[in-house]
Design a protein around this motif. Structure first.
Motif, PDB file in Angstrom:
ATOM      1  N   VAL A 276      24.004  -1.295  10.023  1.00  0.00           N
ATOM      2  CA  VAL A 276      23.029  -2.171   9.355  1.00  0.00           C
ATOM      3  C   VAL A 276      21.631  -1.628   9.600  1.00  0.00           C
ATOM      4  N   HIS A 277      20.894  -1.375   8.528  1.00  0.00           N
ATOM      5  CA  HIS A 277      19.549  -0.799   8.621  1.00  0.00           C
ATOM      6  C   HIS A 277      18.595  -1.656   7.779  1.00  0.00           C
ATOM      7  N   VAL A 278      17.469  -2.020   8.358  1.00  0.00           N
ATOM      8  CA  VAL A 278      16.483  -2.855   7.651  1.00  0.00           C
ATOM      9  C   VAL A 278      15.375  -1.963   7.106  1.00  0.00           C
ATOM     10  N   ILE A 279      15.248  -1.934   5.791  1.00  0.00           N
ATOM     11  CA  ILE A 279      14.148  -1.223   5.126  1.00  0.00           C
ATOM     12  C   ILE A 279      13.560  -2.178   4.085  1.00  0.00           C
ATOM     13  N   LEU A 280      12.336  -2.598   4.309  1.00  0.00           N
ATOM     14  CA  LEU A 280      11.687  -3.523   3.375  1.00  0.00           C
ATOM     15  C   LEU A 280      11.344  -2.806   2.074  1.00  0.00           C
ATOM     16  N   ASN A 281      11.353  -3.542   0.991  1.00  0.00           N
ATOM     17  CA  ASN A 281      10.960  -2.967  -0.296  1.00  0.00           C
ATOM     18  C   ASN A 281       9.493  -2.565  -0.263  1.00  0.00           C
ATOM     19  N   GLY A 282       9.135  -1.688  -1.185  1.00  0.00           N
ATOM     20  CA  GLY A 282       7.748  -1.269  -1.308  1.00  0.00           C
ATOM     21  C   GLY A 282       7.326  -1.274  -2.763  1.00  0.00           C
ATOM     22  N   VAL A 283       6.026  -1.323  -2.999  1.00  0.00           N
ATOM     23  CA  VAL A 283       5.491  -1.286  -4.363  1.00  0.00           C
ATOM     24  C   VAL A 283       4.459  -0.167  -4.459  1.00  0.00           C
ATOM     25  N   ASP A 284       4.180   0.225  -5.676  1.00  0.00           N
ATOM     26  CA  ASP A 284       3.278   1.349  -5.931  1.00  0.00           C
ATOM     27  C   ASP A 284       1.876   1.051  -5.396  1.00  0.00           C
ATOM     28  N   GLU A 285       1.502   1.755  -4.316  1.00  0.00           N
ATOM     29  CA  GLU A 285       0.199   1.503  -3.703  1.00  0.00           C
ATOM     30  C   GLU A 285      -0.964   1.923  -4.593  1.00  0.00           C
ATOM     31  N   ASN A 286      -0.685   2.812  -5.550  1.00  0.00           N
ATOM     32  CA  ASN A 286      -1.739   3.225  -6.478  1.00  0.00           C
ATOM     33  C   ASN A 286      -1.921   2.220  -7.619  1.00  0.00           C
ATOM     34  N   LYS A 375      -2.601  -5.905 -12.523  1.00  0.00           N
ATOM     35  CA  LYS A 375      -3.712  -5.496 -11.658  1.00  0.00           C
ATOM     36  C   LYS A 375      -4.886  -6.458 -11.815  1.00  0.00           C
ATOM     37  N   GLY A 376      -5.232  -6.759 -13.064  1.00  0.00           N
ATOM     38  CA  GLY A 376      -6.329  -7.684 -13.318  1.00  0.00           C
ATOM     39  C   GLY A 376      -6.016  -9.073 -12.808  1.00  0.00           C
ATOM     40  N   PHE A 377      -4.774  -9.488 -12.992  1.00  0.00           N
ATOM     41  CA  PHE A 377      -4.356 -10.817 -12.540  1.00  0.00           C
ATOM     42  C   PHE A 377      -4.553 -10.975 -11.037  1.00  0.00           C
ATOM     43  N   TYR A 378      -4.017 -10.034 -10.251  1.00  0.00           N
ATOM     44  CA  TYR A 378      -4.126 -10.150  -8.792  1.00  0.00           C
ATOM     45  C   TYR A 378      -5.579 -10.088  -8.331  1.00  0.00           C
ATOM     46  N   LEU A 398       4.785 -10.944  -3.680  1.00  0.00           N
ATOM     47  CA  LEU A 398       4.041 -11.184  -2.448  1.00  0.00           C
ATOM     48  C   LEU A 398       3.418  -9.890  -1.937  1.00  0.00           C
ATOM     49  N   MET A 399       4.180  -8.806  -2.011  1.00  0.00           N
ATOM     50  CA  MET A 399       3.695  -7.506  -1.554  1.00  0.00           C
ATOM     51  C   MET A 399       2.582  -6.992  -2.468  1.00  0.00           C
ATOM     52  N   GLU A 400       2.753  -7.185  -3.772  1.00  0.00           N
ATOM     53  CA  GLU A 400       1.733  -6.749  -4.724  1.00  0.00           C
ATOM     54  C   GLU A 400       0.420  -7.482  -4.487  1.00  0.00           C
ATOM     55  N   ALA A 401       0.513  -8.786  -4.247  1.00  0.00           N
ATOM     56  CA  ALA A 401      -0.693  -9.576  -4.014  1.00  0.00           C
ATOM     57  C   ALA A 401      -1.410  -9.124  -2.744  1.00  0.00           C
ATOM     58  N   MET A 402      -0.653  -8.889  -1.675  1.00  0.00           N
ATOM     59  CA  MET A 402      -1.259  -8.471  -0.414  1.00  0.00           C
ATOM     60  C   MET A 402      -1.894  -7.091  -0.539  1.00  0.00           C
ATOM     61  N   LEU A 403      -1.223  -6.176  -1.236  1.00  0.00           N
ATOM     62  CA  LEU A 403      -1.808  -4.847  -1.457  1.00  0.00           C
ATOM     63  C   LEU A 403      -3.092  -4.944  -2.273  1.00  0.00           C
ATOM     64  N   SER A 404      -3.173  -5.958  -3.126  1.00  0.00           N
ATOM     65  CA  SER A 404      -4.369  -6.170  -3.943  1.00  0.00           C
ATOM     66  C   SER A 404      -5.457  -6.908  -3.167  1.00  0.00           C
ATOM     67  N   CYS A 459      -4.670  -8.846   4.891  1.00  0.00           N
ATOM     68  CA  CYS A 459      -3.395  -8.686   4.176  1.00  0.00           C
ATOM     69  C   CYS A 459      -3.264  -7.264   3.638  1.00  0.00           C
ATOM     70  N   LYS A 460      -4.324  -6.774   3.041  1.00  0.00           N
ATOM     71  CA  LYS A 460      -4.312  -5.445   2.449  1.00  0.00           C
ATOM     72  C   LYS A 460      -4.056  -4.379   3.511  1.00  0.00           C
ATOM     73  N   GLU A 461      -4.700  -4.524   4.652  1.00  0.00           N
ATOM     74  CA  GLU A 461      -4.527  -3.561   5.741  1.00  0.00           C
ATOM     75  C   GLU A 461      -3.073  -3.510   6.192  1.00  0.00           C
ATOM     76  N   TYR A 462      -2.469  -4.684   6.367  1.00  0.00           N
ATOM     77  CA  TYR A 462      -1.076  -4.743   6.813  1.00  0.00           C
ATOM     78  C   TYR A 462      -0.123  -4.237   5.734  1.00  0.00           C
ATOM     79  N   ALA A 463      -0.366  -4.652   4.490  1.00  0.00           N
ATOM     80  CA  ALA A 463       0.509  -4.240   3.393  1.00  0.00           C
ATOM     81  C   ALA A 463       0.476  -2.732   3.184  1.00  0.00           C
TER      82      ALA A 463
END
Length: 492
Positions: A276-286, A375-378, A398-404, A459-463
């Motif tokens: 069992v391996h835990v890998i959280l999903n990720g979203v395009d940081e760009n 992008k504009g929405f967040y 949730l991840m997209e919002a925090m990255l934004s 949030c952005k720093e952590y994300a």
């Protein structure tokens, strides 16, 4: 006499199901409570945002019970070995608004292909309609995965046996180093014959049980329980949980996309810890960044005030019951009775769209948005709200919002609390009911835009450390290397 025997059997079956239901219902929270202290201490040793004096983690990655996203992997160094990777995914995104699982697969395997790995996607027929055919480039195999879409089906209609035939044909040319299945795209009776296989679980039946509970709890006192409730619970969900516990062992490696799911797989599904391996999903940081110009353009377009006293809440996703829109609708209706400076922007479409319109000018409904529009929405909102009634999986929004750079307001589920909102500074959590959601909305509005923006920066720093496509891809790469060669299982 025969009818009495039949009745006894039926009552016995009902009693067994009832016993299993309450056993599962009360055992899972107890397991989480028993393990919470040890899990908190183990993750604290890895997270750079906790105690800088803690020594870096080292050892066999197969024994790690925390998210691999917490580890440092080098992006600048090329892969130590180029892998040939087979991926089974029911769908490959070609439309403007793909589902979460398809987005995950596209983001992950595009990143791995660009790392130089030879990625082959086995999927259902692609949608080649004029409005979608150019959305996802698949022809340039130097930077994109090679797509093998099986025939004999309509676009998006998955036939695993046809995909398996295509895989076998390609595997005979040169064997694959590792095979990956998005959930049960590859059935367990085939998976048990593939020792180098890993499966990512985007939701398991045990989490679905919790979803059923939460959705029933929001019923009005005079609202009857649905006629199919018992049939669904005892006839489908509970048997599915038991079936999963039995057949999940046929998959060699399990990738949990949240810390809580990893615990369920180890503690309830009884999968050996090393598998069992835990890998959280990720979203395009760009694709998701803070942009003041986008914020101004978005608010101007919708006629939203840009002054610091106005608070704009945002929600995104399908506008359906299980995404928590009954909660958000009622809570916001209460909020605007006591606050004149609040607004709600909803990105998505579905049955609740017309209900939101009943709230008047305070609510803006945008419909489904493409990535550029998101992008504009967040950027345009002050805080992102996710009132979901579905604990399964881990919502990419949730991840997209925090990255934004936005704080989040989310249902208090173990998956979100343990993997995303791990610090009170990142936002607000609430029990999935109207009263609790209204209360945290009041708190957020009272804090004001400047304080929310401060939360958003953290949030952005952590994300940026945890939820990027790059970090996800590097973690998967290391796991696949570990499956291929045990030498790569030792970290660092």
């Amino acid at each position: 006499m025969a009818s009495q025997n039949k009745l006894k059997k039926s009552n016995s079956h009902f009693s067994l199901c009832t016993f299993l239901f309450f056993t599962v219902l009360f055992t899972i929270p107890a397991l989480f409570l028993l393990r919470s202290s040890s899990c908190s201490s183990s993750t604290a040793a890895i997270s750079s945002s906790s105690n800088i004096h803690q020594p870096p983690w080292s050892g066999d990655l197969q024994t790690a019970q925390f998210a691999w996203n917490r580890l440092a992997f080098s992006l600048t160094n090329p892969p130590p070995k180029i892998l040939k990777i087979a991926v089974f995914s029911r769908k490959w995104p070609t439309g403007p608004a793909p589902g979460g699982m398809e987005r995950h697969a596209f983001t992950l395997y595009t990143a791995l292909a660009r790392r130089g790995h030879r990625v082959h996607i086995f999927t259902s027929p692609l949608d080649t309609s004029p409005e979608t055919k150019n959305i996802t480039p698949v022809s340039d195999e130097t930077i994109n995965p090679k797509i093998h879409s099986h025939g004999d089906a309509k676009p998006g209609k998955w036939r695993y046996n046809k995909a398996w035939e295509l895989y076998q044909e390609e595997n005979r040319k040169e064997p694959f180093d590792v095979v990956h299945s998005e959930s049960v795209a590859l059935p367990h009776w085939i998976a048990r014959e593939v020792p180098n296989l890993a499966v990512s679980w985007h939701g398991i039946a045990l989490e679905s049980l919790q979803s059923i509970i939460y959705q029933d709890l929001i019923r009005k006192p005079d609202e009857p329980r649905s006629q199919g409730f018992n049939a669904s619970l005892y006839g489908a969900v509970l048997p599915k949980i038991l079936d999963e516990i039995r057949f999940f062992h046929n998959y060699a490696h399990h990738i949990a996309i949240s810390d809580s799911c990893g615990e369920m797989l180890r503690d309830v599904y009884q999968i050996p810890e090393k598998r069992v391996h835990v890998i959280l999903n990720g979203v395009d940081e760009n694709g998701f960044t803070s942009d003041k110009k986008l914020r101004s353009l978005f608010r101007s377009k919708l006629g939203l005030p840009e002054n610091s006293t106005a608070i704009v809440l945002g929600a995104a996703g399908r506008l359906v019951k299980d995404k928590g829109h009954p909660l958000l609708y009622e809570a916001f209706a209460k909020l605007i009775k006591t606050h004149s400076n609040v607004y709600l922007v909803v990105a998505g479409s579905g049955p609740w769209e017309n209900r939101y319109k009943e709230l008047g000018a305070k609510v803006s409904i945008l419909g489904s948005l493409n990535p550029n529009e998101l992008k504009g929405f967040y950027n345009g909102i002050d805080v992102f709200v996710n009132p979901t009634l579905r604990p399964q999986g881990l919502d990419l929004t949730l991840m997209e919002a925090m990255l934004s750079g936005k704080p989040v307001m989310a249902s208090r589920y173990a998956s979100i609390k343990r993997s995303i909102v791990v610090n009170d500074e990142f936002g607000f959590m609430f029990a999935p009911n109207v009263k609790a959601l209204t209360a945290v909305m009041d708190v957020a509005v009272a804090e004001g835009a400047e304080r929310l923006a401060e939360r958003g920066r953290k949030c952005k720093e952590y994300a940026a450390e945890m939820f990027t496509a790059t970090k996800m891809a590097l973690a998967y790469e290391r796991l696949f290397l570990c499956i291929k060669d045990q030498r790569f299982c030792i970290y660092p």
